[in-house]
Design a protein around this motif. Structure first.
Motif, PDB file in Angstrom:
ATOM      1  N   GLY A  74      -3.576   9.202  -0.628  1.00 40.92           N
ATOM      2  CA  GLY A  74      -3.275  10.551  -0.124  1.00 40.92           C
ATOM      3  C   GLY A  74      -2.522  10.600   1.200  1.00 40.92           C
ATOM      4  O   GLY A  74      -2.524  11.611   1.880  1.00 40.92           O
ATOM      5  N   HIS A  75      -1.859   9.518   1.550  1.00 39.48           N
ATOM      6  CA  HIS A  75      -1.185   9.422   2.854  1.00 39.48           C
ATOM      7  C   HIS A  75       0.278   9.871   2.766  1.00 39.48           C
ATOM      8  O   HIS A  75       0.693  10.801   3.451  1.00 39.48           O
ATOM      9  CB  HIS A  75      -1.301   7.988   3.365  1.00 39.48           C
ATOM     10  CG  HIS A  75      -0.442   7.636   4.526  1.00 39.48           C
ATOM     11  ND1 HIS A  75      -0.467   8.329   5.708  1.00 39.48           N
ATOM     12  CD2 HIS A  75       0.470   6.643   4.682  1.00 39.48           C
ATOM     13  CE1 HIS A  75       0.404   7.782   6.540  1.00 39.48           C
ATOM     14  NE2 HIS A  75       0.990   6.773   5.941  1.00 39.48           N
ATOM     15  N   ILE A  76       1.072   9.197   1.929  1.00 42.60           N
ATOM     16  CA  ILE A  76       2.440   9.638   1.634  1.00 42.60           C
ATOM     17  C   ILE A  76       2.639   9.504   0.125  1.00 42.60           C
ATOM     18  O   ILE A  76       1.808   8.895  -0.561  1.00 42.60           O
ATOM     19  CB  ILE A  76       3.531   8.815   2.380  1.00 42.60           C
ATOM     20  CG1 ILE A  76       3.615   7.375   1.857  1.00 42.60           C
ATOM     21  CG2 ILE A  76       3.285   8.827   3.881  1.00 42.60           C
ATOM     22  CD1 ILE A  76       4.839   6.612   2.340  1.00 42.60           C
TER      23      ILE A  76
ATOM     24  N   THR B  39       0.850  -1.203   0.000  1.00 39.18           N
ATOM     25  CA  THR B  39       0.000   0.000   0.000  1.00 39.18           C
ATOM     26  C   THR B  39       0.880   1.245   0.000  1.00 39.18           C
ATOM     27  O   THR B  39       0.582   2.210  -0.680  1.00 39.18           O
ATOM     28  CB  THR B  39      -0.940   0.040   1.225  1.00 39.18           C
ATOM     29  OG1 THR B  39      -0.150   0.027   2.427  1.00 39.18           O
ATOM     30  CG2 THR B  39      -1.908  -1.123   1.212  1.00 39.18           C
ATOM     31  N   HIS B  40       1.978   1.229   0.775  1.00 42.17           N
ATOM     32  CA  HIS B  40       2.897   2.375   0.775  1.00 42.17           C
ATOM     33  C   HIS B  40       4.205   1.988   1.452  1.00 42.17           C
ATOM     34  O   HIS B  40       4.356   0.883   1.948  1.00 42.17           O
ATOM     35  CB  HIS B  40       2.255   3.596   1.438  1.00 42.17           C
ATOM     36  CG  HIS B  40       1.995   3.466   2.905  1.00 42.17           C
ATOM     37  ND1 HIS B  40       1.060   2.615   3.429  1.00 42.17           N
ATOM     38  CD2 HIS B  40       2.550   4.096   3.975  1.00 42.17           C
ATOM     39  CE1 HIS B  40       1.044   2.720   4.745  1.00 42.17           C
ATOM     40  NE2 HIS B  40       1.941   3.607   5.107  1.00 42.17           N
ATOM     41  N   ALA B  41       5.146   2.945   1.460  1.00 41.65           N
ATOM     42  CA  ALA B  41       6.538   2.604   1.782  1.00 41.65           C
ATOM     43  C   ALA B  41       6.879   2.582   3.274  1.00 41.65           C
ATOM     44  O   ALA B  41       7.939   2.081   3.642  1.00 41.65           O
ATOM     45  CB  ALA B  41       7.468   3.596   1.079  1.00 41.65           C
ATOM     46  N   HIS B  42       6.039   3.105   4.142  1.00 41.57           N
ATOM     47  CA  HIS B  42       6.408   3.176   5.566  1.00 41.57           C
ATOM     48  C   HIS B  42       6.855   1.818   6.111  1.00 41.57           C
ATOM     49  O   HIS B  42       6.292   0.778   5.741  1.00 41.57           O
ATOM     50  CB  HIS B  42       5.228   3.695   6.393  1.00 41.57           C
ATOM     51  CG  HIS B  42       5.147   5.200   6.442  1.00 41.57           C
ATOM     52  ND1 HIS B  42       3.971   5.878   6.582  1.00 41.57           N
ATOM     53  CD2 HIS B  42       6.127   6.142   6.382  1.00 41.57           C
ATOM     54  CE1 HIS B  42       4.216   7.193   6.603  1.00 41.57           C
ATOM     55  NE2 HIS B  42       5.509   7.367   6.476  1.00 41.57           N
ATOM     56  N   LEU B  43       7.808   1.875   7.031  1.00 38.06           N
ATOM     57  CA  LEU B  43       8.437   0.659   7.547  1.00 38.06           C
ATOM     58  C   LEU B  43       7.440  -0.320   8.182  1.00 38.06           C
ATOM     59  O   LEU B  43       7.609  -1.529   8.095  1.00 38.06           O
ATOM     60  CB  LEU B  43       9.508   1.056   8.580  1.00 38.06           C
ATOM     61  CG  LEU B  43      10.544   0.007   8.915  1.00 38.06           C
ATOM     62  CD1 LEU B  43      11.405  -0.324   7.705  1.00 38.06           C
ATOM     63  CD2 LEU B  43      11.439   0.463  10.066  1.00 38.06           C
ATOM     64  N   ASP B  44       6.398   0.216   8.817  1.00 41.82           N
ATOM     65  CA  ASP B  44       5.429  -0.689   9.451  1.00 41.82           C
ATOM     66  C   ASP B  44       4.525  -1.370   8.410  1.00 41.82           C
ATOM     67  O   ASP B  44       3.630  -2.142   8.766  1.00 41.82           O
ATOM     68  CB  ASP B  44       4.605   0.031  10.530  1.00 41.82           C
ATOM     69  CG  ASP B  44       3.837   1.218  10.024  1.00 41.82           C
ATOM     70  OD1 ASP B  44       4.295   1.859   9.064  1.00 41.82           O
ATOM     71  OD2 ASP B  44       2.759   1.523  10.576  1.00 41.82           O
ATOM     72  N   HIS B  45       4.779  -1.086   7.120  1.00 41.21           N
ATOM     73  CA  HIS B  45       4.072  -1.781   6.036  1.00 41.21           C
ATOM     74  C   HIS B  45       5.037  -2.540   5.116  1.00 41.21           C
ATOM     75  O   HIS B  45       4.602  -3.303   4.263  1.00 41.21           O
ATOM     76  CB  HIS B  45       3.243  -0.786   5.208  1.00 41.21           C
ATOM     77  CG  HIS B  45       2.098  -0.210   5.977  1.00 41.21           C
ATOM     78  ND1 HIS B  45       0.789  -0.593   5.782  1.00 41.21           N
ATOM     79  CD2 HIS B  45       2.062   0.693   6.994  1.00 41.21           C
ATOM     80  CE1 HIS B  45      -0.002   0.059   6.621  1.00 41.21           C
ATOM     81  NE2 HIS B  45       0.751   0.850   7.372  1.00 41.21           N
ATOM     82  N   THR B  46       6.342  -2.296   5.260  1.00 37.65           N
ATOM     83  CA  THR B  46       7.317  -2.907   4.334  1.00 37.65           C
ATOM     84  C   THR B  46       8.526  -3.544   5.036  1.00 37.65           C
ATOM     85  O   THR B  46       9.308  -4.247   4.397  1.00 37.65           O
ATOM     86  CB  THR B  46       7.896  -1.835   3.368  1.00 37.65           C
ATOM     87  OG1 THR B  46       8.591  -0.841   4.159  1.00 37.65           O
ATOM     88  CG2 THR B  46       6.823  -1.154   2.567  1.00 37.65           C
TER      89      THR B  46
HETATM   90 ZN    ZN Z   1       1.973   5.007   6.872  1.00 38.96          ZN
END
Ligand code: ZN
Length: 325
Positions: free
Chosen positions: A150-152, A60-67
């Motif tokens: 629209g988050h990052i 969904t996006h690049a933030h560490l808690d997702h990747t």
């Molecule tokens: Zn995030």
């Protein structure tokens, strides 16, 4: 379709959904659990599935808690494709490399074991497949559509439709209304089930103009007191939003001149990624960029790139603003 949650349940980090349809198995996100220490014990626990049996991962996006556990997945035999928007793929690589640097540092200081090393990240990046502009993808019996969250930069929510079956949406993290740089998030399409993040589910955010006014006042008060305004902030998106607002204030002279330091090598690298993807900007932000106004370059802003440069921030006795990761 069968969906199992392997993270971010009763907590807000470690996002990871397993979606199964017939013989197809995919993950939506593969995030790191974050807490008191960088790589807490939970990250070392085995996945609740066999990474070798997965066909693909959708980010969904690049933030560490997702990747953040992608390299671990590859280390344990995953060999499918890792899909995301082009900015997500780029920023994920930067975030994983930055995380590895922090892990190395923790290892040197306190022998905290590392989850993975540089070679694992390199291997993982080899599986990255940026999606095209249509945002649509078909994987066997699953149709996957990326929508702007629209988050990052590059963030998406995913609509997954099973042929002749159900449709489900995974929100990922969602952007606030009226974020300064990015396009507003897409409307929720029709679906049978929705998995939605609730990180800020228990609070109402102040509106944009109040937020900007409070920041401006904090800068002005700091200058008057000849003090230091230290803003600890996330390197991805929050930093760029802050710089966007400070750039406007400095250039429109709604604040007096003041030295500002961006003390975050990761944020600096992410700034450059923003410049690579102007078509993700909102109309207002794009207009500004096309006029030749870079948000990351304005009177007073200095970007520190090394530890030694960071140390020199202490030497200046003048009032200053420090944005730090
Ligand atoms: Zn995030």
């Amino acid at each position: 379709m069968r969906i199992t949650l392997h993270g971010a349940t009763r907590e807000v980090t470690g996002s990871c959904y397993l979606v199964e349809s017939g013989k197809t198995k995919i993950l939506v996100d593969c995030g790191m659990f974050q807490g008191s220490s960088f790589a807490k014990a939970k990250n070392f626990e085995p996945f609740g599935f066999d990474p070798k049996t997965l066909n693909a991962v959708f980010l969904t996006h690049a933030h560490l808690d997702h990747t953040g556990r992608l390299p671990l997945l590859v280390k344990q035999g995953f060999r499918g494709a890792i899909y995301g928007t082009p900015p997500t793929m780029r920023i994920t690589q930067l975030i994983l490399e930055d995380a590895e640097t922090v892990m190395e540092d923790e290892y040197r200081r306190s022998f905290m074991p590392k989850l993975y090393d540089k070679a694992d990240i390199e291997k993982t990046v080899g599986f990255f497949k940026p999606i095209d502009d249509s945002g649509a993808l078909c994987l066997r019996e699953l149709d996957i559509q990326f929508h702007n969250a629209g988050h990052i930069m590059g963030s998406a929510f995913l609509r997954i439709e099973e042929k002749n079956g159900r449709t489900v949406v995974f929100s990922g993290d969602l952007g606030n209304a009226n974020t300064p740089i990015l396009k507003p998030k897409d409307k929720l399409p029709a679906c049978d089930a929705l998995f939605i993040e609730t990180t800020y589910g228990n609070r109402i955010h102040e509106d944009e103009s109040t937020r900007v006014q409070r920041l401006r006042q904090a800068v002005i008060d700091t200058i008057k007191r000849k003090g230091v305004l230290l803003i600890p902030t996330f390197a991805v998106e929050r930093t760029q939003e802050l710089l966007y607002e400070l750039n406007n204030m400095a250039e429109n002279k709604t604040i007096p001149y003041v030295d500002m330091f961006l003390d975050s090598p990761l944020a600096d690298r992410v700034d450059k990624t923003f410049d690579m993807f102007p078509h993700y900007y909102s109309k207002k932000a794009l207009k500004q960029v096309l006029r030749g106004d870079s948000f990351f370059d304005f009177p007073g802003l200095k970007i520190t790139k090394t530890k030694d440069e960071s140390k020199t921030i202490n030497e200046s006795r003048k009032p200053k603003v420090i944005i730090a990761g």
